[in-house]
Scaffold this active site. Sequence first.
Site, short mmCIF file in Angstrom:
data_model
loop_
_atom_site.label_atom_id
_atom_site.label_comp_id
_atom_site.label_asym_id
_atom_site.label_seq_id
_atom_site.Cartn_x
_atom_site.Cartn_y
_atom_site.Cartn_z
N ILE A 1 0.87 -1.16 0.00
CA ILE A 1 0.00 0.00 0.00
C ILE A 1 0.92 1.22 0.00
O ILE A 1 2.06 1.16 0.47
CB ILE A 1 -0.99 0.01 1.19
CG1 ILE A 1 -0.26 -0.13 2.53
CG2 ILE A 1 -2.03 -1.08 1.03
CD1 ILE A 1 -1.20 -0.11 3.72
N ASP A 2 0.43 2.32 -0.56
CA ASP A 2 1.27 3.51 -0.73
C ASP A 2 1.81 4.01 0.61
O ASP A 2 1.22 3.78 1.67
CB ASP A 2 0.46 4.64 -1.38
CG ASP A 2 0.05 4.31 -2.80
OD1 ASP A 2 0.68 3.43 -3.41
OD2 ASP A 2 -0.91 4.94 -3.29
#
Length: 320
Positions: A138-139
Amino acid sequence: MESHFTVTVPAEGEPERLDQFIVRSLDGLTRSAVQRLIDDGRVTVNGIVEKASLKLKGGEVVAVEVPPPAPAVPQAEEIPLDILYEDGDVVVVNKPAGMVVHPGAGNPGGTLVNALLGHCRDLSGIGGEIRPGIVHRIDKDTSGVLVVAKNDRAHDGLARQFHDHTIKRIYLALVFGSPREDKGRVEGAIGRHPTDRLRMSGKARHGKRAVTHWKVLARYPGLSLLQLRLETGRTHQIRVHMAESGHPLVGDELYGGGGRLANLRDPVLRKLIRELGRQALHAKTLGFVHPVTADYLEFDTPLPDDLQRIIDYLESVAGG
């Protein structure tokens, strides 16, 4: 530091593939390294990202950005982790916003991988030296739940579920505007933006199929809280799909969420969003079949404090 090279293709000569021209023109770059640079959007022809097989006819200006090498082996670091579940095969963590998942250019340490190596030291080797145990990401500025494999059997089993799109992934996002419908589905092919290598786009020529299901949970003046379910998991998928649907994520400077802030009349709300300093996106729920025991596991995480403060304020205004 990054190295930047610009080469003009000679006007004379036979047409030549882009990747072959770069290998021939720049010393020290292998064919596979050039392919990675092209895939990462670090090569442009006349300012446009192109594919490796593009035939150069002469006169084109080829620009290449070569990032600095990442450290060969991540170092174990004593970084606190919010561990939701752990056994001999997997570890499930609630990643805070601001933490990068694995080392890379500009982020040699302080990542989730560094923290995990300090915690368990027995991550799967399939992800390679830089990304041991990492099955999905995930970012950096997205918070929420993420699973990591501790051995190769677990890595293979989890990777197969992600490939088959059987993993349950639910996100919460605060977006600008109010969708006309209460729920919907966005589908398109997401790939590297043709001119901006930092961004992804649903208009890329060589994208991969991406599907996001969304539902409105609450509507506020100028904003909406959405629940989103990923059917696929492309880079920046939710951020791209929402921005290109006309509802960029609050705080998402890269995809247009920053420019909408001035449209909000409430000064307190604007201040809370500025303090957030990131896209308003949280990976709330992750469900998967344990790759060894075959038991179904599901983990749910609450909104972090920075996002919850904004929601609490919106609710107080709406109820007041």
